[in-house]
Write a protein that holds these residues in place. Structure first.
Motif, PDB file in Angstrom:
ATOM      1  N   VAL A  22      -0.968  -6.713  -4.460  1.00  0.00           N
ATOM      2  CA  VAL A  22      -0.479  -7.868  -3.697  1.00  0.00           C
ATOM      3  C   VAL A  22      -1.693  -8.702  -3.300  1.00  0.00           C
ATOM      4  O   VAL A  22      -2.643  -8.175  -2.704  1.00  0.00           O
ATOM      5  CB  VAL A  22       0.295  -7.415  -2.442  1.00  0.00           C
TER       6      VAL A  22
ATOM      7  N   TYR B 127      -6.181  10.356  -2.912  1.00  0.00           N
ATOM      8  CA  TYR B 127      -5.646  11.677  -3.272  1.00  0.00           C
ATOM      9  C   TYR B 127      -4.996  11.677  -4.654  1.00  0.00           C
ATOM     10  O   TYR B 127      -4.073  12.446  -4.893  1.00  0.00           O
ATOM     11  CB  TYR B 127      -4.637  12.135  -2.200  1.00  0.00           C
TER      12      TYR B 127
ATOM     13  N   PRO C 173      -0.905   7.356   1.781  1.00  0.00           N
ATOM     14  CA  PRO C 173      -0.267   8.143   2.834  1.00  0.00           C
ATOM     15  C   PRO C 173       0.288   7.293   3.976  1.00  0.00           C
ATOM     16  O   PRO C 173       1.420   7.475   4.403  1.00  0.00           O
ATOM     17  CB  PRO C 173      -1.396   9.044   3.340  1.00  0.00           C
ATOM     18  N   LYS C 174      -0.472   6.299   4.430  1.00  0.00           N
ATOM     19  CA  LYS C 174      -0.015   5.551   5.613  1.00  0.00           C
ATOM     20  C   LYS C 174       1.182   4.658   5.282  1.00  0.00           C
ATOM     21  O   LYS C 174       2.082   4.500   6.095  1.00  0.00           O
ATOM     22  CB  LYS C 174      -1.153   4.699   6.186  1.00  0.00           C
TER      23      LYS C 174
ATOM     24  N   GLY D 140       0.853  -1.188   0.000  1.00  0.00           N
ATOM     25  CA  GLY D 140       0.000   0.000   0.000  1.00  0.00           C
ATOM     26  C   GLY D 140       0.886   1.234   0.000  1.00  0.00           C
ATOM     27  O   GLY D 140       1.611   1.475   0.962  1.00  0.00           O
TER      28      GLY D 140
ATOM     29  N   ASN E 209       2.182  -0.872  -4.659  1.00  0.00           N
ATOM     30  CA  ASN E 209       0.939  -0.102  -4.727  1.00  0.00           C
ATOM     31  C   ASN E 209       0.169  -0.485  -5.985  1.00  0.00           C
ATOM     32  O   ASN E 209       0.769  -0.753  -7.020  1.00  0.00           O
ATOM     33  CB  ASN E 209       1.256   1.403  -4.741  1.00  0.00           C
ATOM     34  N   LYS E 210      -1.161  -0.445  -5.877  1.00  0.00           N
ATOM     35  CA  LYS E 210      -1.976  -0.847  -7.024  1.00  0.00           C
ATOM     36  C   LYS E 210      -1.802   0.110  -8.197  1.00  0.00           C
ATOM     37  O   LYS E 210      -1.894  -0.281  -9.342  1.00  0.00           O
ATOM     38  CB  LYS E 210      -3.453  -0.851  -6.624  1.00  0.00           C
TER      39      LYS E 210
ATOM     40  N   ASP F  94      -8.742   6.256  10.132  1.00  0.00           N
ATOM     41  CA  ASP F  94      -8.960   6.393   8.712  1.00  0.00           C
ATOM     42  C   ASP F  94      -8.794   7.866   8.330  1.00  0.00           C
ATOM     43  O   ASP F  94      -9.729   8.525   7.930  1.00  0.00           O
ATOM     44  CB  ASP F  94     -10.401   5.913   8.478  1.00  0.00           C
TER      45      ASP F  94
ATOM     46  N   THR G 238      -3.047  -0.878   3.461  1.00  0.00           N
ATOM     47  CA  THR G 238      -3.839  -1.006   2.240  1.00  0.00           C
ATOM     48  C   THR G 238      -5.037  -0.065   2.148  1.00  0.00           C
ATOM     49  O   THR G 238      -5.750  -0.076   1.151  1.00  0.00           O
ATOM     50  CB  THR G 238      -4.333  -2.461   2.094  1.00  0.00           C
ATOM     51  N   GLY G 239      -5.289   0.742   3.160  1.00  0.00           N
ATOM     52  CA  GLY G 239      -6.343   1.752   3.077  1.00  0.00           C
ATOM     53  C   GLY G 239      -7.735   1.167   2.940  1.00  0.00           C
ATOM     54  O   GLY G 239      -8.031   0.068   3.421  1.00  0.00           O
TER      55      GLY G 239
ATOM     56  N   GLY H 218      -1.827   7.526  -3.034  1.00  0.00           N
ATOM     57  CA  GLY H 218      -2.779   6.423  -2.867  1.00  0.00           C
ATOM     58  C   GLY H 218      -4.008   6.634  -3.730  1.00  0.00           C
ATOM     59  O   GLY H 218      -3.982   7.398  -4.709  1.00  0.00           O
ATOM     60  N   ASP H 219      -5.095   5.954  -3.367  1.00  0.00           N
ATOM     61  CA  ASP H 219      -6.322   6.038  -4.175  1.00  0.00           C
ATOM     62  C   ASP H 219      -7.094   7.325  -3.910  1.00  0.00           C
ATOM     63  O   ASP H 219      -7.705   7.888  -4.802  1.00  0.00           O
ATOM     64  CB  ASP H 219      -7.247   4.856  -3.846  1.00  0.00           C
TER      65      ASP H 219
ATOM     66  N   ASN I 154     -11.427  17.164   3.461  1.00  0.00           N
ATOM     67  CA  ASN I 154     -12.322  17.468   4.561  1.00  0.00           C
ATOM     68  C   ASN I 154     -11.569  18.106   5.734  1.00  0.00           C
ATOM     69  O   ASN I 154     -12.139  18.306   6.797  1.00  0.00           O
ATOM     70  CB  ASN I 154     -13.013  16.163   4.975  1.00  0.00           C
ATOM     71  N   ASN I 155     -10.293  18.380   5.549  1.00  0.00           N
ATOM     72  CA  ASN I 155      -9.530  19.080   6.601  1.00  0.00           C
ATOM     73  C   ASN I 155      -9.010  20.367   6.002  1.00  0.00           C
ATOM     74  O   ASN I 155      -8.606  20.377   4.847  1.00  0.00           O
ATOM     75  CB  ASN I 155      -8.277  18.322   7.032  1.00  0.00           C
TER      76      ASN I 155
ATOM     77  N   LEU J 119      -5.671  11.279   7.474  1.00  0.00           N
ATOM     78  CA  LEU J 119      -4.300  11.616   7.076  1.00  0.00           C
ATOM     79  C   LEU J 119      -3.369  11.845   8.257  1.00  0.00           C
ATOM     80  O   LEU J 119      -2.160  11.921   8.081  1.00  0.00           O
ATOM     81  CB  LEU J 119      -4.321  12.908   6.258  1.00  0.00           C
TER      82      LEU J 119
HETATM   83  C1  LIG Z   1     -13.610   9.442  -0.535  1.00  0.00           C
HETATM   84  C2  LIG Z   1     -12.732   9.633   0.662  1.00  0.00           C
HETATM   85  C3  LIG Z   1     -12.350  10.908   1.045  1.00  0.00           C
HETATM   86  C4  LIG Z   1     -11.513  11.088   2.153  1.00  0.00           C
HETATM   87  N1  LIG Z   1     -11.185  12.349   2.530  1.00  0.00           N
HETATM   88  C5  LIG Z   1     -10.391  12.522   3.598  1.00  0.00           C
HETATM   89  C6  LIG Z   1     -10.024  13.823   4.043  1.00  0.00           C
HETATM   90  O1  LIG Z   1     -10.440  14.811   3.457  1.00  0.00           O
HETATM   91  N2  LIG Z   1      -9.198  13.933   5.113  1.00  0.00           N
HETATM   92  C7  LIG Z   1      -8.724  12.835   5.795  1.00  0.00           C
HETATM   93  O2  LIG Z   1      -7.962  12.979   6.757  1.00  0.00           O
HETATM   94  N3  LIG Z   1      -9.086  11.606   5.406  1.00  0.00           N
HETATM   95  C8  LIG Z   1      -9.898  11.423   4.343  1.00  0.00           C
HETATM   96  N4  LIG Z   1     -10.252  10.170   3.980  1.00  0.00           N
HETATM   97  C9  LIG Z   1      -9.743   9.018   4.739  1.00  0.00           C
HETATM   98  C10 LIG Z   1      -8.558   8.374   4.004  1.00  0.00           C
HETATM   99  O3  LIG Z   1      -8.709   7.009   4.171  1.00  0.00           O
HETATM  100  C11 LIG Z   1      -7.218   8.844   4.589  1.00  0.00           C
HETATM  101  O4  LIG Z   1      -7.065  10.220   4.465  1.00  0.00           O
HETATM  102  C12 LIG Z   1      -5.993   8.258   3.861  1.00  0.00           C
HETATM  103  O5  LIG Z   1      -6.200   8.082   2.504  1.00  0.00           O
HETATM  104  C13 LIG Z   1      -5.589   6.959   4.486  1.00  0.00           C
HETATM  105  O6  LIG Z   1      -4.361   6.576   3.925  1.00  0.00           O
HETATM  106  P1  LIG Z   1      -4.022   5.053   3.647  1.00  0.00           P
HETATM  107  O7  LIG Z   1      -2.656   5.029   3.093  1.00  0.00           O
HETATM  108  O8  LIG Z   1      -4.294   4.272   4.854  1.00  0.00           O
HETATM  109  O9  LIG Z   1      -5.094   4.581   2.590  1.00  0.00           O
HETATM  110  P2  LIG Z   1      -5.276   4.902   1.054  1.00  0.00           P
HETATM  111  O10 LIG Z   1      -5.132   6.341   0.826  1.00  0.00           O
HETATM  112  O11 LIG Z   1      -6.537   4.234   0.666  1.00  0.00           O
HETATM  113  O12 LIG Z   1      -4.038   4.174   0.365  1.00  0.00           O
HETATM  114  C14 LIG Z   1      -3.906   2.785   0.334  1.00  0.00           C
HETATM  115  C15 LIG Z   1      -3.119   2.387  -0.891  1.00  0.00           C
HETATM  116  O13 LIG Z   1      -2.881   0.999  -0.882  1.00  0.00           O
HETATM  117  C16 LIG Z   1      -3.106   0.471  -2.165  1.00  0.00           C
HETATM  118  N5  LIG Z   1      -3.468  -0.925  -2.007  1.00  0.00           N
HETATM  119  C17 LIG Z   1      -4.553  -1.433  -1.389  1.00  0.00           C
HETATM  120  N6  LIG Z   1      -4.502  -2.761  -1.397  1.00  0.00           N
HETATM  121  C18 LIG Z   1      -3.369  -3.102  -2.036  1.00  0.00           C
HETATM  122  C19 LIG Z   1      -2.780  -4.343  -2.383  1.00  0.00           C
HETATM  123  N7  LIG Z   1      -3.365  -5.487  -2.068  1.00  0.00           N
HETATM  124  N8  LIG Z   1      -1.617  -4.340  -3.056  1.00  0.00           N
HETATM  125  C20 LIG Z   1      -0.992  -3.172  -3.401  1.00  0.00           C
HETATM  126  N9  LIG Z   1      -1.528  -1.969  -3.088  1.00  0.00           N
HETATM  127  C21 LIG Z   1      -2.691  -1.946  -2.418  1.00  0.00           C
HETATM  128  C22 LIG Z   1      -4.196   1.321  -2.730  1.00  0.00           C
HETATM  129  O14 LIG Z   1      -4.205   1.261  -4.136  1.00  0.00           O
HETATM  130  C23 LIG Z   1      -3.819   2.694  -2.198  1.00  0.00           C
HETATM  131  O15 LIG Z   1      -2.931   3.333  -3.066  1.00  0.00           O
HETATM  132  C24 LIG Z   1     -11.079   9.960   2.884  1.00  0.00           C
HETATM  133  C25 LIG Z   1     -11.478   8.679   2.508  1.00  0.00           C
HETATM  134  C26 LIG Z   1     -12.294   8.513   1.402  1.00  0.00           C
HETATM  135  C27 LIG Z   1     -12.710   7.119   1.031  1.00  0.00           C
END
Ligand SMILES: Cc1cc2nc3c(=O)[nH]c(=O)nc-3n(C[C@H](O)[C@H](O)[C@H](O)COP(=O)(O)OP(=O)(O)OC[C@H]3O[C@@H](n4cnc5c(N)ncnc54)[C@H](O)[C@@H]3O)c2cc1C
Length: 952
Positions: free
Chosen positions: A476, A390, A351-352, A348, A379-380, A923, A513-514, A387-388, A401-402, A925
């Motif tokens: 993955v 942003y 951001p995380k 993934g 990453n996908k 969930d 993986t978000g 990520g997906d 939303n912030n 940033l």
């Molecule tokens: C529509 C929406 C709007 C949002 N807006 C905000 C906001 O304004 N402010 C805020 O703080 N939070 C917001 N969020 C919450 C958001 O989840 C977090 O901000 C942030 O994206 C979390 O980061 P992450 O890396 O955990 O997940 P993600 O950003 O989802 O990143 C995960 C990454 O892992 C990849 N991935 C997943 N599974 C696999 C795999 N099996 N193999 C390889 N790659 C994989 C995905 O393609 C993606 O690139 C929002 C969420 C959604 C759904």
């Protein structure tokens, strides 16, 4: 028929127009590329060079034996070199250090005299210096002539022919023409032709970020060919319909996509044109035809755009592998294995995942690396860092939303980040985008994505010695334990759909993986089947990415939208603003101006029927909470002797108290009540003053936190018509209050309470801290109510929603908990409200909700496989014969997944959204909330020094 042309110059023009089928293949557009590389000099500049020289020879400005002097970054110089050689003219070309070796060699071959300007202006641009040198040379060299491509009308005139050729080659003139700009000769010439022929073609100018042509501030640019450090005398902005600015990175990415997908080795501006199509996609109606002028050949860029080292040096390492290789199986990684080599996989790249990557890099930089370390990020998509959520290529109206001031991808802790300049979003916008920033405002998710990608690349480029990063694009789908030493190999599904076992064994794996996508429920499958079988209907189970997922919704249709949260706002804006509609400011509110391409009406619905209330700006010094504090709950927990908390008994009353305090604190000040509630020690004192206040002001309505959260009362809510009107009033009221801010509006102050309480609550909730039934209640009901009043959309988005209500495009008459049926007779979805005995029929059903994280319900193959292998188990909150399972994986307090033996697996850790349910509000940033990766990275680094894996 004699087909022999006379002389090389007769081959200028008449270049081929080809259809691009593979790049941007998922766009519902027809793309045609005019391949100007087929000109004899290899670029579009042959056209103006020829026209300028021939005109000048004809009208006597240019005399035999004269010296032509021009400033050029490359292509014009080659065009002129060819012309001058043919007509026996001398040529001096003023260049700058950005000129590439290949061009220089061509000019030398043509016998051109080169004058190089070495000193840039303060923005790193050379144009003014080059033009000054031209002037000096003109003064010095007799019988000299300056073509002045930046002002010579022969330049645009040459392109009347370019546009005529495009129109001739197509059945109909294109709907859009994309042309890169520098002198503006191409776009102006094409635009003049379009006007002269009364064509409908819209002109899209593709400019470089940092170019001043359209009035932006100057900044350094790497890729020559498009953009300019001065305004153009040829430009008439009235002729241009859209301007798209492309940065160097996007431009290089565009070139590689052209190469990888279409096998076209083109120059930098061609990549910019491709990137511009991607950026403008949301504003172009489906089915449109777009002609793209691809100005030159890529051979001159082999040392730069197509050179890994150059990319690495300028755009940092990650981009190199992402942009150049594109797919996981094409990334060359030597499968070096040795006892000394430590390999870490981050699954993934959102951001995380990046936060984990950042901490690892910092840890390895701060401590001696004894053996080599490899960090592999999977990453996908190619959007590492973003990520997906942003992705930078999504529409600008999808806002975060912030507020901007809240976003910072760097953490303030030791060891310090490896990058020299860890910039917050505010600083990044100021420094890298030259923007004036208002911290309370909201950036688009696309812009935040650029920030995050930039951060990811910066980390990749500053990895400490001994640490190597590799970046794989692919999904993955499985982890396989390789030996008893807890090493894991990874199975990846590539973009082509084939599954590949990677040749690496990882000592540590971080799952980041978000948000997963959920599987369709049985009910949803029925809707899908219904939509497939009934023409004119459609079901959209998930709206992202909005451009592709919502594209089937036809103009003029009616749409039922399930869910009225933040995703609802995105869906509605995508179907209106995203379809070309605009919002115009009228005094304090917005008015919607329709494009005619949006649905006729949208019917939102949810359990409560209420929209989220707008989120106002947070003040610099917000009032802290008085009773909902860490300390108070520590005392309570001590009194409970380790028993779990009951949400309704222990937490909710304190939350209501805080809402009362916040509301009346502002209200009492407004009415100049003699006591400041902040000075009161106990809640009893505060209650006393609230009572006294109401006695003094019997006409003022009492605040009731319970009502504030549910807010459905009164006869107006009994009829569909009045419900709709009530919602409009409700939004207008809360919009006005949000604009006042929490220091001046009692309502905004009450809304802000949950925002302030969430961190404390998160600690109470984490790892099953609440009674199982309490947690279930919070997850299924209370969280939604609180989020609705606290984490609503920014003011601007709410103003848009209100404008759409006023325009009749959003109708809330069926909003409150209707049943959903399908009608085979009418081919429609039907919303029916038993209470109101009303129904409406719609053509489309859109599910505008983000599902909760649940491993059993989501589509992720990876988690399914991990579960089957016993590497993860589901988290259970258990107490006194009650069990609640939120659906996420069980983890230890350090973030390690708990396997089927019930023990934490010290090699597999988890962070972010997948831990939601064990953690609260992970969930987001935020870098500080539920931050598992700091300790994880420290531990991984320590395990590096002690070769045998650590056990918990
Ligand atoms: C529509 C929406 C709007 C949002 N807006 C905000 C906001 O304004 N402010 C805020 O703080 N939070 C917001 N969020 C919450 C958001 O989840 C977090 O901000 C942030 O994206 C979390 O980061 P992450 O890396 O955990 O997940 P993600 O950003 O989802 O990143 C995960 C990454 O892992 C990849 N991935 C997943 N599974 C696999 C795999 N099996 N193999 C390889 N790659 C994989 C995905 O393609 C993606 O690139 C929002 C969420 C959604 C759904």
């Amino acid at each position: 028929m004699n087909t022999i042309n006379e002389g090389i110059l007769s081959t200028i023009g008449r270049t081929p127009l080809i259809e691009l089928k593979k790049v941007c293949a998922d766009f519902p557009l027809r793309l045609y590329a005019k391949l100007e590389m087929f000109n004899p000099g290899g670029s579009i500049k042959d056209r103006p060079a020829s026209r300028i020289i021939l005109d000048a020879l004809e009208n006597g400005d240019l005399k035999p034996g004269a010296t032509v002097i021009e400033s050029s970054s490359g292509n014009m110089a080659i065009g002129l070199a060819q012309l001058c050689r043919y007509y026996d003219l001398n040529l001096v070309v003023v260049v700058d250090p950005k000129i590439n070796r290949h061009t220089l060699n061509i000019l030398k071959a043509f016998g051109v005299r080169i004058e190089k300007v070495e000193t840039p202006d303060e923005h790193g641009n050379y144009l003014s210096g080059r033009l000054q040198r031209v002037q000096d040379l003109l003064d010095m060299i007799p019988n000299s002539y300056w073509p002045n491509q930046y002002a010579n009308k022969a330049n645009p005139h040459a392109h009347h022919q370019t546009m005529a050729e495009i129109v001739e080659s197509m059945d109909n003139p294109p709907d859009y023409l994309f042309a890169s700009t520098s002198t503006c000769g191409t776009i102006m010439g094409c635009a003049e032709y379009v006007r002269s022929q009364n064509l409908h073609t819209k002109m899209v100018a593709v400019d470089a970020l940092g170019s001043v042509i359209f009035g932006s501030s100057a900044a350094e640019r790497l890729v020559p060919g498009h953009g300019a450090g001065r305004s153009s005398k040829l430009l008439n902005k009235d002729f241009i319909d859209h301007v798209v600015h492309i940065n160097d990175k996007e431009c290089v990415g565009g070139c590689h996509r052209l190469l990888n997908k279409e096998a076209i080795l083109a120059g930098g501006s061609s990549g910019a044109v491709i990137a511009a199509v991607e950026k403008l996609r949301s504003q172009i109606p489906d089915g449109s035809s777009c002609a793209l002028i691809l100005p030159d050949n890529g051979e001159r860029y082999l040392d730069t755009i197509y050179n890994d080292e150059w990319i690495k040096a300028h755009f940092e390492k990650s981009e190199c592998s992402i942009a150049v290789k594109g797919r996981a199986q094409e990334v060359e990684v030597d499968a070096e294995e040795s006892d000394d080599l430590q390999k870490i996989a981050i699954i993934g790249g959102g951001p995380k995942g990046m936060y984990g990557f950042e901490r690892l890099a910092a840890q390895f930089k701060a401590h001696l690396v004894e053996h080599k370390v490899e960090i592999h990020v999977y990453n996908k998509t190619a959007h590492f860092g973003a990520g997906d959520i942003y992705q930078p290529n999504q529409p600008e109206y999808l806002l975060m939303n912030n507020p901007i001031g809240d976003v910072n991808m760097w953490i303030d802790e030791q060891p310090r980040p490896v990058v020299p300049e860890p910039l917050s979003l505010t600083e990044w916008l100021q420094k890298k985008k030259n923007r004036t920033v208002i911290e309370k405002e909201y950036a688009s998710r696309a812009l935040v994505g650029e920030y995050l990608e930039d951060g990811f690349n910066a980390i990749a480029n500053h990895l400490p010695e001994g640490v190597r990063g590799s970046y794989f694009q692919g999904e993955v789908i499985d982890l396989e334990k390789e030996n008893e030493d807890e090493c894991y190999s990874i199975h990846v599904k590539t973009a082509r759909g084939d599954v590949q076992k990677m040749p690496h064994q990882y000592d540590q794996v971080l799952l980041a993986t978000g948000h997963p996508k959920n599987k369709l429920t049985e009910e949803e499958k029925e809707y899908q089947q219904f939509a497939q079988q009934n023409e004119g209907t459609g079901f959209v189970p998930f709206i992202y990415p909005v451009n592709s997922e919502l594209q089937e919704v036809a103009a003029g249709s009616s749409v039922a939208v399930k869910g009225i949260g933040l995703t609802f706002v995105d869906a509605v804006l995508a179907l209106t603003e995203g379809r070309g509609g605009t919002f115009e400011r009228e005094g304090d509110s917005l008015k919607y101006v329709s494009s005619g391409k949006e649905p006729k009406v949208m019917y939102p619905f949810s359990r409560s029927g209420l929209p989220m209330i707008p989120r106002g700006p947070a003040p610099q010094n917000p009032t802290p909470l008085k009773f909902f504090t860490k300390k108070a709950f520590s005392r309570l927990k001590a009194d409970l002797h380790g028993a779990k908390l009951d949400f309704k008994a222990h937490i909710l009353p304190v939350l209501y108290q805080e809402m009362n305090v916040a509301f009346y604190d502002v209200q009492l000040k407004k009415y100049e009540y003699k006591v400041d509630l902040q000075d009161c020690e106990t809640y009893a004192e505060i209650e006393h003053h609230i009572e006294r206040f109401h006695q003094q002001h019997p006409d003022i309505q009492r605040f009731d936190p319970v009502l504030f959260l549910s807010h459905l009362d009164g006869p107006d809510f009994l009829h569909a018509d009045s419900f709709h009107a009530k919602i409009k009033e409700y939004l207008e009221f809360f919009l006005a209050e949000a604009k006042k801010g929490e220091l001046h509006s009692p309502w905004a102050a009450a809304s802000a309470v949950w925002r302030k309480a969430t961190p404390v609550f998160g600690d109470l909730y984490a790892f099953g801290g609440l009674e199982p039934e309490s947690q279930a209640y919070v997850d299924s009901r209370f969280r939604r109510l609180l989020n609705r009043v606290t984490f609503g959309p920014p003011i601007e988005s709410s103003e848009k929603i209100l404008a759409l209500i006023k325009a009749g495009m959003l109708n809330f008459r069926m909003a409150q908990n209707p049943s959903l049926q399908t009608s085979e007779d009418d081919h429609t979805f039907v919303l029916y409200s038993e209470d109101l005995d009303e129904s409406v029929a719609t053509n489309y059903l859109i599910d505008a909700r983000i599902a909760n994280v649940s491993i059993d319900e989501n589509q992720s193959l990876l988690y399914k496989n991990l579960q089957q292998r016993g590497l993860i188990t589901l988290f259970k909150n258990e107490a006194q014969n009650h069990v609640y399972q939120p659906g996420c994986a069980a983890i230890s307090r350090e973030g390690f997944t708990v396997d089927e033996s019930g023990n934490p697996n010290p090699s597999i850790a988890c962070t972010g959204t997948p831990t939601e349910g064990v953690t609260f509000d992970n969930d987001a940033l935020s870098r500080n909330r539920n931050n598992f990766v700091s300790d994880w990275a420290a531990m991984v680094r320590k395990s590096h020094r002690v070769p045998s894996p650590i056990k918990s």
